[in-house]
Design a protein around this motif. Structure first.
Motif, PDB file in Angstrom:
ATOM      1  N   ILE A 216       0.673  -0.480  -0.365  1.00 20.93           N
ATOM      2  CA  ILE A 216      -0.356  -0.166   0.499  1.00 20.93           C
ATOM      3  C   ILE A 216       0.618   0.816   0.064  1.00 20.93           C
ATOM      4  O   ILE A 216       0.728   2.299  -0.628  1.00 20.93           O
ATOM      5  CB  ILE A 216      -1.002  -0.561   0.939  1.00 20.93           C
ATOM      6  CG1 ILE A 216      -2.277  -0.958   0.642  1.00 20.93           C
ATOM      7  CG2 ILE A 216      -1.630   1.512   1.485  1.00 20.93           C
ATOM      8  CD1 ILE A 216      -3.516  -1.483   2.764  1.00 20.93           C
ATOM      9  N   ASN A 219       3.180   1.743  -3.378  1.00 21.32           N
ATOM     10  CA  ASN A 219       1.907   1.522  -4.271  1.00 21.32           C
ATOM     11  C   ASN A 219       1.650   3.383  -4.423  1.00 21.32           C
ATOM     12  O   ASN A 219       1.330   3.960  -5.673  1.00 21.32           O
ATOM     13  CB  ASN A 219       0.962   0.731  -5.292  1.00 21.32           C
ATOM     14  CG  ASN A 219       1.586  -0.243  -5.537  1.00 21.32           C
ATOM     15  OD1 ASN A 219       1.638  -0.015  -6.620  1.00 21.32           O
ATOM     16  ND2 ASN A 219       1.805  -1.483  -5.093  1.00 21.32           N
ATOM     17  N   THR A 220       1.216   3.270  -3.083  1.00 17.19           N
ATOM     18  CA  THR A 220       1.001   5.117  -3.336  1.00 17.19           C
ATOM     19  C   THR A 220       2.481   6.149  -3.407  1.00 17.19           C
ATOM     20  O   THR A 220       2.570   6.773  -4.127  1.00 17.19           O
ATOM     21  CB  THR A 220       0.486   5.349  -1.677  1.00 17.19           C
ATOM     22  OG1 THR A 220      -0.849   4.603  -1.369  1.00 17.19           O
ATOM     23  CG2 THR A 220      -0.294   6.756  -1.786  1.00 17.19           C
ATOM     24  N   LEU A 242      -7.482   2.634 -10.201  1.00 17.01           N
ATOM     25  CA  LEU A 242      -8.045   3.186  -8.588  1.00 17.01           C
ATOM     26  C   LEU A 242      -7.617   4.260  -7.985  1.00 17.01           C
ATOM     27  O   LEU A 242      -8.670   5.505  -8.652  1.00 17.01           O
ATOM     28  CB  LEU A 242      -6.908   2.192  -8.005  1.00 17.01           C
ATOM     29  CG  LEU A 242      -7.118   2.879  -6.344  1.00 17.01           C
ATOM     30  CD1 LEU A 242      -8.249   2.497  -6.319  1.00 17.01           C
ATOM     31  CD2 LEU A 242      -6.464   2.019  -5.284  1.00 17.01           C
ATOM     32  N   HIS A 270      -6.252   7.406  -2.197  1.00 16.15           N
ATOM     33  CA  HIS A 270      -5.117   6.378  -2.320  1.00 16.15           C
ATOM     34  C   HIS A 270      -4.847   5.096  -1.413  1.00 16.15           C
ATOM     35  O   HIS A 270      -5.549   4.126  -1.169  1.00 16.15           O
ATOM     36  CB  HIS A 270      -4.573   6.570  -3.515  1.00 16.15           C
ATOM     37  CG  HIS A 270      -3.873   5.322  -4.111  1.00 16.15           C
ATOM     38  ND1 HIS A 270      -2.628   4.581  -3.568  1.00 16.15           N
ATOM     39  CD2 HIS A 270      -4.068   5.029  -5.947  1.00 16.15           C
ATOM     40  CE1 HIS A 270      -2.523   3.741  -5.386  1.00 16.15           C
ATOM     41  NE2 HIS A 270      -3.858   4.445  -5.626  1.00 16.15           N
ATOM     42  N   ARG A 273      -9.041   3.939   0.494  1.00 18.17           N
ATOM     43  CA  ARG A 273      -9.252   3.073  -1.052  1.00 18.17           C
ATOM     44  C   ARG A 273      -8.886   1.369  -0.640  1.00 18.17           C
ATOM     45  O   ARG A 273      -9.464   0.468  -0.257  1.00 18.17           O
ATOM     46  CB  ARG A 273      -8.991   3.114  -1.602  1.00 18.17           C
ATOM     47  CG  ARG A 273      -9.745   4.314  -2.400  1.00 18.17           C
ATOM     48  CD  ARG A 273     -11.715   4.261  -2.356  1.00 18.17           C
ATOM     49  NE  ARG A 273     -12.329   6.062  -2.375  1.00 18.17           N
ATOM     50  CZ  ARG A 273     -12.821   6.263  -3.205  1.00 18.17           C
ATOM     51  NH1 ARG A 273     -12.045   5.881  -4.550  1.00 18.17           N
ATOM     52  NH2 ARG A 273     -13.356   7.485  -3.754  1.00 18.17           N
ATOM     53  N   LEU A 274      -7.137   1.700  -0.152  1.00 22.46           N
ATOM     54  CA  LEU A 274      -6.635   0.177   0.107  1.00 22.46           C
ATOM     55  C   LEU A 274      -7.101  -0.436   0.954  1.00 22.46           C
ATOM     56  O   LEU A 274      -6.761  -1.754   0.975  1.00 22.46           O
ATOM     57  CB  LEU A 274      -5.217   0.127  -0.874  1.00 22.46           C
ATOM     58  CG  LEU A 274      -4.608   0.960  -2.216  1.00 22.46           C
ATOM     59  CD1 LEU A 274      -3.380   1.809  -2.185  1.00 22.46           C
ATOM     60  CD2 LEU A 274      -4.836  -0.219  -3.024  1.00 22.46           C
ATOM     61  N   ASP A 277     -10.546  -1.861   1.860  1.00 20.82           N
ATOM     62  CA  ASP A 277     -10.807  -2.907   0.753  1.00 20.82           C
ATOM     63  C   ASP A 277      -9.839  -4.063   1.919  1.00 20.82           C
ATOM     64  O   ASP A 277     -10.062  -4.863   1.834  1.00 20.82           O
ATOM     65  CB  ASP A 277      -9.670  -2.682  -0.643  1.00 20.82           C
ATOM     66  CG  ASP A 277     -10.071  -3.792  -1.435  1.00 20.82           C
ATOM     67  OD1 ASP A 277     -10.770  -4.006  -2.195  1.00 20.82           O
ATOM     68  OD2 ASP A 277      -9.120  -5.289  -1.023  1.00 20.82           O
ATOM     69  N   PHE A 307      -5.988  -8.146  -0.512  1.00 19.22           N
ATOM     70  CA  PHE A 307      -6.900  -7.277  -1.616  1.00 19.22           C
ATOM     71  C   PHE A 307      -8.032  -7.916  -1.686  1.00 19.22           C
ATOM     72  O   PHE A 307      -7.808  -9.141  -2.465  1.00 19.22           O
ATOM     73  CB  PHE A 307      -5.939  -6.427  -2.316  1.00 19.22           C
ATOM     74  CG  PHE A 307      -5.532  -5.423  -2.482  1.00 19.22           C
ATOM     75  CD1 PHE A 307      -5.200  -4.202  -2.291  1.00 19.22           C
ATOM     76  CD2 PHE A 307      -3.445  -5.967  -1.972  1.00 19.22           C
ATOM     77  CE1 PHE A 307      -4.300  -3.517  -1.016  1.00 19.22           C
ATOM     78  CE2 PHE A 307      -2.389  -4.894  -2.266  1.00 19.22           C
ATOM     79  CZ  PHE A 307      -3.274  -4.095  -1.191  1.00 19.22           C
ATOM     80  N   MET A 311      -9.372  -4.991  -6.258  1.00 22.36           N
ATOM     81  CA  MET A 311      -8.417  -4.714  -5.667  1.00 22.36           C
ATOM     82  C   MET A 311      -6.602  -4.981  -6.267  1.00 22.36           C
ATOM     83  O   MET A 311      -6.184  -4.309  -6.657  1.00 22.36           O
ATOM     84  CB  MET A 311      -8.603  -4.194  -4.687  1.00 22.36           C
ATOM     85  CG  MET A 311      -7.524  -2.584  -4.163  1.00 22.36           C
ATOM     86  SD  MET A 311      -7.933  -1.434  -5.206  1.00 22.36           S
ATOM     87  CE  MET A 311      -9.066  -1.041  -3.908  1.00 22.36           C
ATOM     88  N   GLU A 312      -6.946  -6.426  -5.546  1.00 19.42           N
ATOM     89  CA  GLU A 312      -5.572  -6.386  -6.463  1.00 19.42           C
ATOM     90  C   GLU A 312      -4.643  -6.384  -7.894  1.00 19.42           C
ATOM     91  O   GLU A 312      -3.683  -6.255  -8.717  1.00 19.42           O
ATOM     92  CB  GLU A 312      -5.228  -7.930  -6.307  1.00 19.42           C
ATOM     93  CG  GLU A 312      -4.257  -9.140  -6.800  1.00 19.42           C
ATOM     94  CD  GLU A 312      -2.742  -8.313  -5.384  1.00 19.42           C
ATOM     95  OE1 GLU A 312      -2.294  -7.891  -6.406  1.00 19.42           O
ATOM     96  OE2 GLU A 312      -3.414  -8.208  -4.338  1.00 19.42           O
ATOM     97  N   VAL A 315      -3.981  -3.000  -8.346  1.00 11.97           N
ATOM     98  CA  VAL A 315      -3.232  -2.700  -7.419  1.00 11.97           C
ATOM     99  C   VAL A 315      -2.058  -3.298  -8.616  1.00 11.97           C
ATOM    100  O   VAL A 315      -0.626  -2.726  -8.621  1.00 11.97           O
ATOM    101  CB  VAL A 315      -2.877  -3.227  -6.355  1.00 11.97           C
ATOM    102  CG1 VAL A 315      -1.504  -3.883  -5.444  1.00 11.97           C
ATOM    103  CG2 VAL A 315      -3.155  -2.718  -5.268  1.00 11.97           C
TER     104      VAL A 315
END
Length: 404
Positions: A216, A219-220, A242, A270, A273-274, A277, A307, A311-312, A315
């Motif tokens: 998380i 990726n953000t 996303l 972001h 949301r992750l 989820d 996830f 969502m996966e 990602v």
């Protein structure tokens, strides 16, 4: 919410790790009247030299490129913050979760993955170099602070989480969820022979929470850093399911918002949301599994903290976008290729003249086999910060590397 009945101590879920039942340490120690074993682990990690060095180790951008981008330290702090939020949501042991999150990047080299690639090439004949195995070496052997033992003498649960947070390394579930199955690094096998870590089992929920928090966070914040560096435009993220959908929401709600605030608003949403989820999906997984203790989680045959499939996919899309648009961007790769050259040049020079290493590292060289000498050089180099490696290069070669 799964695990509501019956709970462990102080509201801890029955499937959480109980510090009162820790499997102990390699070197036995007396208990503390004020701290649990996992609190002591966290404190030792934070007070270690390896933790301090993360301040000057590359995440994506080297120090020359600006002082607002993430370093390994700021990345680690962000991971630990997200991990604690997940631990609280599932009533896990927050201290253990935080400890695993804080230690997970200890083994990274100067200049991030560029330095790791360079050391792995130089160490290929001697078992290679793996940053996760190096993290284990640091906390079990290389930190020299305590009178009674080498390393930090962390508890079994923290070491297990460090080694297996991404899943089993051996057995039928190695490489679960599509992960790459690689030979287990020798430092991990050597330590496992002394203190078995159950390399064929999954880790507990605390370690799994730390692992997904790493996903998380990077990726953000790598998106964030790429946008602020000008290597990615806001228009570019429209293609991402996303981040693109969040950008459209932000533009609709705040049509006149300046770019800097727009980026921050996208990134905070972001992360939210992750996290939300993961909480929803993991809650469903726990409801289905109904684990009665942490060992039921270890034997579940799959990662529980995860996830949703949708969502996966989002990602994975973001990972691919970052790989092509940021990590393999030519302006980044020019610097990373130079960084690899610097690390390889330092390694070669210390191989030729190992006495050039500081006294703590160059003592007893005559007693070492070639393999142990090479590993000592790798240990020394991997512990360097970016700035220290640059300084050593300038000292030994009377030249300034072009890392801009």
């Amino acid at each position: 919410m799964p695990g509501e009945t019956p709970a462990g101590h102080s509201g801890r879920a029955i499937f959480a790790e109980d510090p009162a039942r820790s499997r102990g340490r390699l070197v036995p120690e007396g208990s503390s009247p004020t701290r649990t074993p996992f609190q002591r682990d966290r404190d030792r990690i934070v007070h270690s030299a390896a933790f301090r060095r993360l301040k000057h180790k590359t995440q994506v951008f080297v120090p020359y490129e600006g002082d607002t981008y993430r370093t390994r330290l700021t990345h680690t702090i962000e991971v630990s913050q997200i991990a604690r939020a997940l631990a609280r949501a599932f009533r896990l042991d927050e201290d253990l979760t935080e400890a695993v999150a804080l230690v997970h990047d200890f083994g990274h080299t100067p200049f991030g993955h560029a330095g790791e690639r360079a050391l792995d090439r130089r160490m290929r004949e001697f078992g290679g170099f793996d940053h996760n195995a190096q993290s284990l070496r640091i906390v079990t052997a290389l930190e020299s602070r305590y009178a009674d033992f080498d390393g930090l003498n962390l508890s079994f649960e923290t070491l297990e989480g460090l080694v297996k947070h991404n899943g089993p390394l051996l057995g039928p579930h190695a490489g679960a969820d599509g992960g790459e199955v690689r030979p287990v690094p020798k430092p991990i096998l050597d330590f496992d022979a002394v203190l078995p870590l159950g390399l064929d089992r999954f880790a507990d929920l605390e370690a799994q929470a730390a692992a997904i928090s790493d996903d998380i966070a990077y990726n953000t914040h790598d998106l964030d850093d790429g946008l602020r560096a000008g290597l990615i435009d806001l228009a570019d993220i429209a293609e991402l399911d996303l981040a693109g959908s969040i950008h459209r929401e932000v533009k609709a709600k705040y049509p006149g918002l300046d770019p800097s605030r727009t980026i921050h608003e996208i990134m905070r949403r972001h992360i939210t949301r992750l996290v939300e989820d993961v909480i929803a999906t993991t809650g469903q997984g726990l409801e289905a599994l109904q684990p009665r203790n942490a060992d039921d989680v270890r034997d579940a045959g799959r990662q529980i903290v995860r996830f949703s499939p949708q969502m996966e996919a989002a990602v994975d899309q973001t990972r691919q976008f970052l790989f092509h648009r940021l990590y393999r961007c030519e302006s980044v790769m020019v610097v990373m290729r130079e960084a690899e050259r610097v690390v390889e040049a330092l390694f070669d020079r210390f191989c030729e003249e190992p006495e050039l290493m500081p006294r703590d590292w160059s003592s007893g060289l005559a007693e070492l086999s070639q393999e142990r000498l090479m590993r000592r050089i790798a240990d020394y180099l991997s512990g360097m910060t970016d700035t220290y490696a640059i300084g050593e290069y300038e000292r030994l070669f009377d030249a300034v590397p072009q890392l801009r």
